[in-house]
Design an enzyme around this catalytic site. Sequence first.
Site, mmCIF file in Angstrom:
data_model
loop_
_atom_site.group_PDB
_atom_site.id
_atom_site.type_symbol
_atom_site.label_atom_id
_atom_site.label_comp_id
_atom_site.label_asym_id
_atom_site.label_seq_id
_atom_site.Cartn_x
_atom_site.Cartn_y
_atom_site.Cartn_z
ATOM 1 N N ASP B 199 51.707 26.205 39.662
ATOM 2 C CA ASP B 199 52.243 27.316 40.318
ATOM 3 C C ASP B 199 52.110 27.307 41.673
ATOM 4 O O ASP B 199 52.396 27.195 42.599
ATOM 5 C CB ASP B 199 50.410 27.888 40.445
ATOM 6 C CG ASP B 199 49.566 28.012 39.564
ATOM 7 O OD1 ASP B 199 49.936 27.212 37.824
ATOM 8 O OD2 ASP B 199 48.657 28.530 39.010
ATOM 9 N N LYS B 266 51.880 35.682 37.954
ATOM 10 C CA LYS B 266 50.721 35.470 38.587
ATOM 11 C C LYS B 266 49.867 36.151 39.804
ATOM 12 O O LYS B 266 51.171 36.782 40.427
ATOM 13 C CB LYS B 266 50.361 34.429 39.181
ATOM 14 C CG LYS B 266 48.851 33.814 39.588
ATOM 15 C CD LYS B 266 48.404 31.868 39.437
ATOM 16 C CE LYS B 266 47.119 31.530 40.814
ATOM 17 N NZ LYS B 266 47.398 30.352 40.819
ATOM 18 N N LYS B 302 48.650 35.948 35.011
ATOM 19 C CA LYS B 302 47.208 35.096 35.716
ATOM 20 C C LYS B 302 46.651 36.104 36.341
ATOM 21 O O LYS B 302 47.899 36.025 38.052
ATOM 22 C CB LYS B 302 47.828 34.042 35.706
ATOM 23 C CG LYS B 302 46.753 33.103 36.184
ATOM 24 C CD LYS B 302 46.932 31.314 36.815
ATOM 25 C CE LYS B 302 45.361 31.423 37.465
ATOM 26 N NZ LYS B 302 46.055 30.113 37.980
#
Lengths: 296, 366
Positions: B199, B266, B302
């Site tokens: 991430d 995300k 996400k």
Amino acid sequence: MRAPAPARIDVRKTYKLFIGGAFPRSESGRTYEVTSAKGAFLANAAQGSRKDARDAVRAARSAQPGWAGATAYNRGQVLYRVAELLEGRRAQFVADVAAGEGLTERRAQDAVAAAIDRWVWYAGWSDKVAQVAGNANPVAGPYFNLSAPEPTGVVAVIAPQASSLLGLVSVLAPAIVTGNTVVVVASEDRPLPAISLAEVLATSDVPAGVVNILTGRTAEIAPHLAKHMDVNALDVAGALGADGITWGALEADAADTVKRVLRPAGDDEASWADAQSLNAILAYTETKTVWHPKGM
Amino acid sequence: MLPRARPTRVVRMPDTSRLDGMTSTVTTPSSESVPRSHPADRTGAQVAADAAAVIGSADLSEAGLRRFLHGLPGVDRVGADGRAAHLGTRSIKTTAKAWALDLTISMVDLTTLEGADTPGKVRSLVAKARTPEPGDPTCPRPAAVCVYGDMVAEARDAVGNSGIRVAAVATAFPSGRAGRQVRLADTRDAVAAGADEIDMVIDRGAFLSGGFRKVYDDIVAVREVCHDAEHPAHLKVILETGELATYDNVRRASWLAMLAGADFIKTSTGKVSPAATLPVTVIMLEAVRDFLATTGVQVGVKPAGGIRTAKDAIKYLVSVNEVAGEPWLDPDYFRFGASSLLNDVLLQRQKLATGAYSGPDYVTID
């Protein structure tokens, strides 16, 4: 000539639930008619659902550590202040009780006075419970061994059906005095004094969530509280005389999670005239015993 | 007209009529009509070729990126908020709720991102992911655990062969304020330690000052590190929407990240408020839907941070289904970054199974 003054339009009160210090309507959006003992329309009350009960338990749970963590002296002061405010609203309670229970003015006066006195009596117990029910235990060793009562947690109270204020105070006050928080299901047919009491609690110093009051059908809400896994104790007083539910069934529901259940004294609702006792307080306490080594 | 590189695949231009934030009636592309590929299957050259074809500029210049991103239709903020609020009103009950709760659990990236994280805490987090509901073996497991880079080895060891993936935050998370070499080294460490997913955070400062090419190059470089490793990792790109100021910027950042080859986009790090919100997630879902229609590549989404209740999670699932479509109702394409969400979902699951409301005494507090 002056024209006659137009009739004043009624300002009617909306009776709502009392959850977490706020007065929300029922999540279900339902209301039901509350009538006087003689059948006259009094008000529309919120008809609480199981989701309102769930929200109330959540509010009670989050308020519990703070209320139990307050000093006993402070809890006593806060509860005594409630009695002061009840006294100030006496006339309203007398009118509510007289209409709902069909009492004469004089007997309603007596019931309200008894309820306020009872509140004061229980408030006084706050910093005395541990002295009376606690103990320094004799042990065969160099230890202090001390037992003290502690609150059990969240208590669900099914309030008495007939005695709408004195009965309510008799089951509510002993539960909160030691630091429990409660979810009350008010008398199904006579819920108005309970909501007036909620207004008193909301304007006193009782923290939000310590007392939560639901109105509605006892048989609909009570089983969900009895089964709720996050409720620690249950007072089934109001199952006597409620339609469609028995206290035995509630006790069976509560058994799955091993709740403390306070059974009613007899087969019919008590008069509540002298129903105040230390046992009512101790019913919702757990005994904590501490061993502490003695210094040399 | 300038000659330009011929794309290796058929690339359609974005259908901009779909991008107005109020596109409730748009039919989502069905799985038969669109060739779809996983973004991780593309080589770096394919990513660059796709991006060039989408923006119509062979050299992916700063000006070309700006022209494309600023040419994206603006988001109607009131409309987007209204649409998200409307999607949140759907009532999901009984069997549908049971299905949604299980799907939610399988989409959770169980996260601990604290300075006070210890190996023990990471192991207890993994233990919870392996056995979310000790009394019920039918309970699905979360998709992944998400930890800081230096905890990857510990997490990797603890997950064993359970099938739970290990995600690591990298690139100077959460601010991203470090030089590219530092950020790449951070990523390289995590990948080498065995992370399955990285991430990364974008450089919000560069993005907000118009340095789109810088952001693009960062993502491409991190992607290279992730994909060229011995044990390749998927790349999630954190936009940190709470710092992007406008919904228009959220849409632009989503496209920029997808053009640069993100496998997932995300919302947030969870360290900035507001974190994930439903309108922002809806805008990102529109972006991945349109990116699929344009390039045939399905990118995941996400939302992370601030999603604490099963009720919230179900609102997101409804939005996924309505905005992006059923193909995204899959842990490979939609995840929740959360820590306390799992407990609430487990409580709701217990309520459905037993009929009695459950309480915090019946889940592990972590």
